[in-house]
Design an enzyme around this catalytic site. Structure first.
Site, PDB file in Angstrom:
ATOM      1  N   PRO B 171       0.791  -1.245   0.000  1.00 25.59           N
ATOM      2  CA  PRO B 171       0.000   0.000   0.000  1.00 25.59           C
ATOM      3  C   PRO B 171       0.820   1.291   0.000  1.00 25.59           C
ATOM      4  O   PRO B 171       0.774   2.063   0.970  1.00 25.59           O
ATOM      5  CB  PRO B 171      -0.814  -0.133   1.289  1.00 25.59           C
ATOM      6  N   CYS B 172       1.494   1.576  -1.092  1.00 24.41           N
ATOM      7  CA  CYS B 172       2.252   2.829  -1.163  1.00 24.41           C
ATOM      8  C   CYS B 172       1.320   4.043  -1.198  1.00 24.41           C
ATOM      9  O   CYS B 172       1.764   5.160  -0.951  1.00 24.41           O
ATOM     10  CB  CYS B 172       3.197   2.814  -2.363  1.00 24.41           C
TER      11      CYS B 172
END
Lengths: 158, 203
Positions: B171-172
């Site tokens: 989850p950047c």
């Protein structure tokens, strides 16, 4: 080779099926197609980037067809190379039954030369590399094969 | 009468597309069974556009956004991992299902193996750390660098996020700037906004 193999299937899948169908007949074409592409997938990473992919695939298909004929010969069928008659797994898409039979009745060399030149679209030199012999012999086998088919076709469709 | 044209036409008559499609699906399965399916791929529709998913036998190796040109992404994977790339939805069915559940608000964590072999060194450590940032939480690039063990490597942490090969799943999008602005996103800022809004609504 660094082109994704998926693109090779997209570009050449239909042609290889036409080749398998013409060499082995509709009943064995799909098995030959699957064996050809599985073998091609295995060897693909080592294929040089400048290779003629279609000629390479037809070469593999040719070997698979010969293996197939040998296998069925061992099973003692009367005429191994002739497509089985009277059945068709899918509508041959414009192919007429008698054309199968006419192709199946050709000597192996003529049938291979006709299929690899006229259906796969390979030049006679590439065909010769696959079936052995000289390009001139491949050209002659192809034209003799077409002449025989034409005779058959003209008789059947006067 | 033109029998030759007829004959040539007959010889080159097309095969049914349905047969080619069926053989192709069967090939993907056979390839997987023979350990020859080095990279499987499929696509999945989402509210932020169609996503391309690719997986090695080790796990999901790439998630690409529609704007990335899927053909170019697959060519890159062929060069960097293996040219044995096939459309093979089965391997990615769990990942695709979980992504659909995530966008439907029915899933907070992805339970799929991830293959981060496309990224190395410290940036990979950053992405490993990033996987511990929970759903609905935002961290800054500075915090992420510190959590990854190199507090001063803020730029490297940002570069790891920018080059994350497996966005959405790793989850950047949960990483923002210290001043609260969003920073960048491979799938475009509207996609990042959508993901953050989805998570803050559900959290």
């Amino acid at each position: 080779m660094t082109v994704p193999f998926d693109q090779v299937v997209t570009r050449h899948g239909a042609t290889v099926l036409r080749v398998c169908r013409a060499v082995l007949g509709p009943d064995h074409a799909e098995d030959a197609w699957s064996e050809t592409f599985l073998a091609a997938l295995r060897a693909y990473p080592d294929l040089p980037p400048d290779a003629n992919v279609e000629a390479w695939l037809v070469t593999i298909a040719h070997r698979k067809a010969i293996d197939h004929v040998r296998r069925t010969a061992r099973q003692a069928r009367p005429v191994a190379a002739v497509p089985e008659r009277g059945s068709s797994r899918y509508a041959p898409g414009g192919w007429e039954r008698d054309l199968w039979e006419a192709l199946g009745d050709l000597p192996d060399k003529q049938r291979h030369a006709v299929v690899y030149h006229h259906i796969a679209g390979l030049p006679h030199a590439e065909v010769a590399a696959i079936i052995g012999g000289s390009p001139a012999a491949a050209r002659k086998a192809s034209s003799d094969g077409i002449a025989a088919l034409r005779r058959h076709y003209t008789e059947e469709h006067p | 009468m033109n029998h030759d044209a007829d004959l040539t036409q007959q010889l080159t008559a097309p095969v049914p597309q349905e047969a080619v499609d069926r053989l192709r699906a069967d090939l993907a399965q056979r390839a997987d069974d023979a350990d020859l399916l080095d990279v499987a791929y499929r696509t999945v529709p989402t509210p932020i556009g169609e996503l391309l998913l690719a997986a090695t036998p080790a796990g999901v190796v790439r998630v690409a956004f529609a704007g990335e040109d899927f053909d170019a992404v697959l060519t890159d994977l062929a060069a960097r991992i293996s040219p044995r790339v096939l459309h093979a939805p089965a391997r990615l069915d769990p990942a695709a299902r979980q992504i659909e559940e995530y966008f439907d608000g029915r899933r907070r964590n992805f339970d799929v193996a991830v293959d981060l072999s496309l990224i190395g060194g410290f940036r990979r450590e950053v992405l490993d750390e990033l996987q511990t940032v929970p759903f609905g939480v935002r961290v800054t690039y500075t915090e992420l660098a510190a959590r990854s063990g190199r507090a001063r490597a803020v730029r490297a942490a940002a570069s790891a996020c920018a080059q994350n090969p497996v966005p959405v799943v790793v989850p950047c999008h949960r990483v923002v700037r210290t001043d609260g602005t969003l920073g960048g996103y491979r799938g475009g800022l509207p996609a990042k906004e959508t993901l953050l809004a989805l998570e803050s609504a559900a959290a």
